[in-house]
Write an enzyme that holds these catalytic residues in place. Structure first.
Site, PDB file in Angstrom:
ATOM      1  N   CYS A 133       0.841  -1.209   0.000  1.00 43.87           N
ATOM      2  CA  CYS A 133       0.000   0.000   0.000  1.00 43.87           C
ATOM      3  C   CYS A 133       0.876   1.260   0.000  1.00 43.87           C
ATOM      4  CB  CYS A 133      -0.949  -0.031   1.187  1.00 43.87           C
ATOM      5  SG  CYS A 133      -0.187  -0.614   2.656  1.00 43.87           S
ATOM      6  N   GLY A 264      -5.761 -17.712  -3.141  1.00 39.35           N
ATOM      7  CA  GLY A 264      -6.562 -16.495  -3.174  1.00 39.35           C
ATOM      8  C   GLY A 264      -7.715 -16.589  -4.148  1.00 39.35           C
TER       9      GLY A 264
END
Ligand SMILES: Cc1cc2nc3c(=O)[nH]c(=O)nc-3n(C[C@H](O)[C@H](O)[C@H](O)COP(=O)(O)O)c2cc1C
Length: 298
Positions: A133, A264
């Site tokens: 991020c 995922g």
């Protein structure tokens, strides 16, 4: 359930940072909904919920996902209720296996404070740092944009949570240098890898559809190389992942050097119990145990 019975005949246990996990599978952060936890029971060796942040985040406006050939681009924007609400609800993720908590902030201080907060809770077995991020103090470059940034944030988190196992989650770009920096700053394990920055365009409307991260089978060869390269560089264990869709994929990541394998995007389209059953079939055929597979390329 038949697939789970098949999965119990071989030795699936692996050791990670002093923990014994019943299976090498762990959900990739952000892809296991609370509503899907029933399916996850007996499949995952540990649970890893979606990244939590200091304050609640509403996430990005839609569209947040776009399908691409053999993958998807997502731009969820770390939607979550904030760390305090997240910790209040943590028991919902208790399936009798270790709980790893993923954290992300906008500053190094945010990361360190989050680590201190969650490390103080005995229900948390380990912390994964989502370093993909933007760091608002560095013009929005990500926390894993380079070794110096990685070293700074991992070092601060290490100091804030001196005894809790700490995983640094990296992207593929510059992964070897970043892995070395994370290990040097005290990370106990490395998660390799996060999504690949990507963009989809609606040609008719001449507009950007989704600008986010590419995941799914399309990224698997890139992720395998990242795991392989990192495994040859560091001593700490690797949680590998990126495009894992089958039991053979799990084996490939372990052969490349992963100790644990994250699932995922595949969990949106497949029951992860089937992936575990296929992995068990692979082990049975190979006449070996999961723990023997890590780095066992010939
Ligand atoms: C819908 C979605 C949400 C995600 N949310 C997070 C997140 O909150 N934190 C994080 O570290 N990674 C997040 N990821 C990245 C995954 O954890 C994983 O690293 C990546 O998708 C590659 O694995 P895969 O190809 O098996 O999905 C997300 C991925 C998807 C598809």
């Amino acid at each position: 359930m038949v697939v789970r019975e098949r999965a119990t005949e071989v030795d699936l246990t692996v050791e990670l940072c002093g923990m014994t996990l019943n299976t090498p599978l762990v959900p990739a952060s952000g892809t296991l909904a609370k509503e899907a936890l029933g399916e996850a029971e007996g499949v995952y060796g540990a649970i890893l919920p979606k990244t939590t942040t200091p304050r609640a985040r509403a996430g990005n406006p839609p569209p947040r996902v776009a399908e691409t050939p053999a993958g998807m681009v997502n731009s969820i924007g770390l939607q979550n209720p904030g760390v305090e609400r997240f910790m209040e609800d943590l028991d919902a993720f208790d399936l009798g296996v270790p709980i790893f908590v993923s954290v992300a902030g906008e500053t190094v201080r945010d990361f360190a404070d989050l680590c201190e907060r969650v490390a103080g809770d005995d229900r948390v077995a380990a912390i994964e740092l989502n370093l993909s991020c933007p760091n608002v103090e560095h013009g929005g470059l990500t926390f894993c944009a380079g070794p110096a940034a990685v070293e700074e944030v991992v070092g601060a988190c290490r100091a804030a949570a001196p005894t809790k196992p700490l995983f640094a989650k990296l992207t593929h770009e510059g992964v070897v240098g970043n892995a070395r920096a994370a290990e040097g700053a005290g990370a106990d394990a490395l998660t390799v890898m996060n999504t690949i920055p990507a963009l989809t365009i609606d040609a008719k409307k001449r507009s950007i559809l989704v600008r986010g991260g590419l995941s799914g089978p399309a990224v698997k060869p890139v992720a395998l190389k990242a795991v392989y390269d990192v495994a040859r560089t560091v001593e700490v264990p690797i949680l590998g992942g990126g495009g894992v869709t089958s039991g053979v994929d799990v084996a490939e990541f372990m052969l490349a050097g992963a100790t644990v394998v994250q699932v995922g995007t595949a969990s949106f389209v497949r029951d992860p119990a089937e992936i575990l059953a296929e992995f068990s079939d692979y082990l049975r055929e190979a006449g070996t145990a999961a723990a023997n597979l890590t780095g066992a390329l010939e």
